[in-house]
Motif scaffolding. Structure first.
Motif, mmCIF file in Angstrom:
data_model
loop_
_atom_site.group_PDB
_atom_site.id
_atom_site.type_symbol
_atom_site.label_atom_id
_atom_site.label_comp_id
_atom_site.label_asym_id
_atom_site.label_seq_id
_atom_site.Cartn_x
_atom_site.Cartn_y
_atom_site.Cartn_z
ATOM 1 N N SER A 106 29.419 43.327 40.364
ATOM 2 C CA SER A 106 29.338 44.098 41.436
ATOM 3 C C SER A 106 30.390 43.445 42.557
ATOM 4 O O SER A 106 30.918 44.200 43.383
ATOM 5 C CB SER A 106 27.927 44.401 41.905
ATOM 6 N N GLY A 107 30.316 42.252 42.464
ATOM 7 C CA GLY A 107 31.178 41.360 43.299
ATOM 8 C C GLY A 107 32.637 40.927 43.054
ATOM 9 O O GLY A 107 33.350 40.414 43.636
ATOM 10 N N GLN A 108 32.992 41.663 41.973
ATOM 11 C CA GLN A 108 34.425 41.411 41.325
ATOM 12 C C GLN A 108 35.379 41.985 42.275
ATOM 13 O O GLN A 108 35.227 43.085 42.870
ATOM 14 C CB GLN A 108 34.372 42.225 39.893
ATOM 15 N N ASP A 109 36.495 41.159 42.202
ATOM 16 C CA ASP A 109 37.429 41.550 43.377
ATOM 17 C C ASP A 109 37.849 42.983 43.384
ATOM 18 O O ASP A 109 38.343 43.564 42.281
ATOM 19 C CB ASP A 109 38.561 40.719 43.165
ATOM 20 N N PRO A 110 37.689 43.703 44.207
ATOM 21 C CA PRO A 110 37.917 45.365 44.278
ATOM 22 C C PRO A 110 39.264 45.681 43.946
ATOM 23 O O PRO A 110 39.693 46.939 43.537
ATOM 24 C CB PRO A 110 37.156 45.998 45.452
ATOM 25 N N ARG A 111 40.198 44.690 44.283
ATOM 26 C CA ARG A 111 41.719 45.025 44.090
ATOM 27 C C ARG A 111 42.033 45.151 42.605
ATOM 28 O O ARG A 111 42.993 45.611 42.275
ATOM 29 C CB ARG A 111 42.481 44.075 44.847
ATOM 30 N N LEU A 112 41.203 44.633 41.671
ATOM 31 C CA LEU A 112 41.320 44.883 40.301
ATOM 32 C C LEU A 112 41.366 46.198 39.955
ATOM 33 O O LEU A 112 42.069 46.529 38.865
ATOM 34 C CB LEU A 112 40.453 43.881 39.464
ATOM 35 N N ARG A 113 40.618 47.115 40.584
ATOM 36 C CA ARG A 113 40.837 48.427 40.256
ATOM 37 C C ARG A 113 42.143 49.330 40.210
ATOM 38 O O ARG A 113 42.405 50.296 39.919
ATOM 39 C CB ARG A 113 39.573 49.031 40.963
ATOM 40 N N ASP A 114 42.732 48.652 41.313
ATOM 41 C CA ASP A 114 43.940 49.221 41.618
ATOM 42 C C ASP A 114 45.284 48.605 41.263
ATOM 43 O O ASP A 114 46.578 49.067 41.482
ATOM 44 C CB ASP A 114 44.159 49.446 43.182
ATOM 45 N N VAL A 115 45.207 47.964 40.432
ATOM 46 C CA VAL A 115 46.370 47.218 39.710
ATOM 47 C C VAL A 115 46.358 47.326 37.958
ATOM 48 O O VAL A 115 45.519 47.610 37.584
ATOM 49 C CB VAL A 115 46.442 45.438 39.853
ATOM 50 N N ARG A 116 47.575 47.316 37.640
ATOM 51 C CA ARG A 116 47.779 47.251 36.239
ATOM 52 C C ARG A 116 47.795 45.874 35.667
ATOM 53 O O ARG A 116 48.658 44.820 36.187
ATOM 54 C CB ARG A 116 49.110 48.103 35.907
ATOM 55 N N ILE A 117 46.966 45.436 34.735
ATOM 56 C CA ILE A 117 46.870 43.937 34.207
ATOM 57 C C ILE A 117 47.188 44.238 32.897
ATOM 58 O O ILE A 117 46.227 44.916 31.969
ATOM 59 C CB ILE A 117 45.400 43.622 34.461
ATOM 60 N N ARG A 118 48.221 43.586 32.251
ATOM 61 C CA ARG A 118 48.558 43.433 31.038
ATOM 62 C C ARG A 118 48.340 42.069 30.503
ATOM 63 O O ARG A 118 48.700 40.968 31.140
ATOM 64 C CB ARG A 118 49.933 43.986 30.702
ATOM 65 N N VAL A 119 47.722 41.964 29.191
ATOM 66 C CA VAL A 119 47.153 40.635 28.788
ATOM 67 C C VAL A 119 48.136 40.189 27.614
ATOM 68 O O VAL A 119 47.775 40.782 26.454
ATOM 69 C CB VAL A 119 45.767 40.622 28.625
ATOM 70 N N MET A 120 48.869 39.403 27.741
ATOM 71 C CA MET A 120 49.902 39.027 26.408
ATOM 72 C C MET A 120 49.214 38.087 25.588
ATOM 73 O O MET A 120 48.932 37.013 26.069
ATOM 74 C CB MET A 120 50.931 38.495 27.177
ATOM 75 N N THR A 121 49.322 38.315 24.463
ATOM 76 C CA THR A 121 48.661 37.474 23.400
ATOM 77 C C THR A 121 49.496 37.801 22.067
ATOM 78 O O THR A 121 49.882 39.016 21.795
ATOM 79 C CB THR A 121 47.095 37.745 23.011
ATOM 80 N N ASP A 122 49.612 36.870 21.159
ATOM 81 C CA ASP A 122 50.325 36.785 19.942
ATOM 82 C C ASP A 122 49.246 36.611 18.851
ATOM 83 O O ASP A 122 49.885 36.310 17.596
ATOM 84 C CB ASP A 122 51.424 35.799 19.912
#
Length: 383
Positions: free
Chosen positions: A177-193
């Motif tokens: 519930s306290g997670q940074d609300p800005r995360l909802r409005d950004v595109r996050i790509r997680v790069m892994t090999d």
């Protein structure tokens, strides 16, 4: 004649940029000064990704002090490509290479600093954030990073947990519930090999824990904890992280960002090639030369050579490989757009000797390869 050089680093010996320099020098020696070549440093989402993207696409580094993997402050960077896009490399803040050997203990290391980098990027208004996993010193399931972003992990008594490997077994509640609300409005790509699950024999702990300093006893404790953590994620989200390929990357940070923070796990090398506009650079090239330290069956599982070869083939540009050595299944890379592979090691020698002589061996192999190419061109003119 225009060459495009796109090799991965040779771990422990040559950087991606150095391979391009040696290839350019060898090409000039064989073909003369009129040859045109371009070297593009690349990485597959692990260590070196930040510098590779910067060399190829520019941008500005943002430097800050964050919490290192062992808990003490470290200076880390991330890259702002433009006003919207930022690239973060986990190894900058939470990497094994930055951690003295005596501090390498996956029970107590944490990914907090990586979360602090993401939080700073959010504060600065970046709306497209790419996080490169790989080279981590942690096995905390990404708890440290999420804690920095406002997620609260509590134990059976309701006490907040710090977010270290030893806390995995203590998690009873995950409060987003306290997670940074800005995360909802950004595109996050997680790069892994890698495509490892979070738990099990092929998971984060059992595959990567030992290289982070884990003893067999530590790994058993961490794996039990990770299984508990997985169950708590399922309870909190309804999603099983083991169903997400790559969830086990970076000690489970893949699961944290991909399930709890709304990120999307993507191929590391494909994302790098997109960021540097690789297809545009392919235009007009006569030949692509790629490579890596050891070409083996794993090279066909989302690594640099596979991605470069497939994109070159799609663009109608021939590609060859120059690698340190050839391992089991290495020739399977030729099913992915690589016409042939030459190795730098030309005689029996120990790994230590090969690493120590890497510049000499690589340059000699580059000369041999270009002489073969020149001979083939001469034959072609006679047909």
């Amino acid at each position: 004649m225009r060459f495009l050089f796109v090799s991965d680093s040779f771990r422990g010996s040559l950087s991606s940029a150095e391979t391009a320099e040696y290839l350019a020098r060898a090409a000039r020696e064989v073909f003369g000064e009129d040859v045109i070549s371009e070297g593009i440093p690349v990485a597959d989402g692990g260590e070196g990704t930040l510098d590779a993207v910067w060399h190829a696409a520019g941008g500005n580094f943002i430097e800050m002090t964050v919490t290192g993997a062992a808990g003490y402050p470290v200076t880390a960077r991330y890259l702002g490509l433009d006003r919207k896009r930022a690239v973060i490399e986990m190894a900058e803040a939470s990497g094994l290479a930055r951690l003295p050997r005596e501090f390498r203990n996956p029970l107590y290391t944490s990914s907090t600093g990586t979360g602090e980098l993401i939080k700073d990027a959010l504060k600065r208004g970046f709306s497209d954030i790419t996080v490169a996993l790989g080279g981590s010193a942690t096995n905390d399931g990404g708890m440290g990073a999420l804690t920095a972003l406002g997620v609260v992990f509590r134990d059976m008594q309701g006490r907040k947990l710090a977010g270290r490997g030893t806390d995995l077994a203590q998690v009873r509640d995950i409060d987003v519930s306290g997670q940074d609300p800005r995360l909802r409005d950004v595109r996050i790509r997680v790069m892994t090999d890698v495509r490892n699950p979070l738990t099990g024999p092929g998971g984060a702990t059992m595959v990567f824990g030992a290289q982070k300093g884990g003893t067999p006893e530590m790994l058993e404790e961490l794996e039990n904890g990770m299984c508990n953590y997985r169950e708590r994620i399922i309870a909190a989200t309804g999603r099983d992280p083991d169903d997400l390929p790559g969830a086990g990357a970076a000690g489970g940070l893949g699961a944290a960002l991909g399930v709890l923070a709304g990120g999307r796990l993507v191929s590391g090398i494909d994302t790098v090639l997109d960021l540097i506009d690789f297809e545009e650079r392919l235009a007009g090239a006569d030949l692509v030369i790629t490579g890596e330290g050891c070409t083996d069956r794993q090279s066909c599982c989302g690594k640099v050579m596979q991605a470069v070869g497939e994109r070159a083939r799609k663009s109608g540009v021939p590609a060859v490989g120059l690698s340190g050595s050839l391992g089991a299944g290495g020739l399977e890379i030729m099913d992915h757009g690589i016409a042939s592979v030459m190795t730098a090691v030309a005689a029996p020698m120990t790994l230590e000797t090969a690493l120590a002589r890497a510049p000499e061996l690589y340059y000699s192999a580059a000369l041999r390869m270009f002489r073969f190419l020149r001979t083939g061109m001469a034959m072609g003119r006679k047909i």
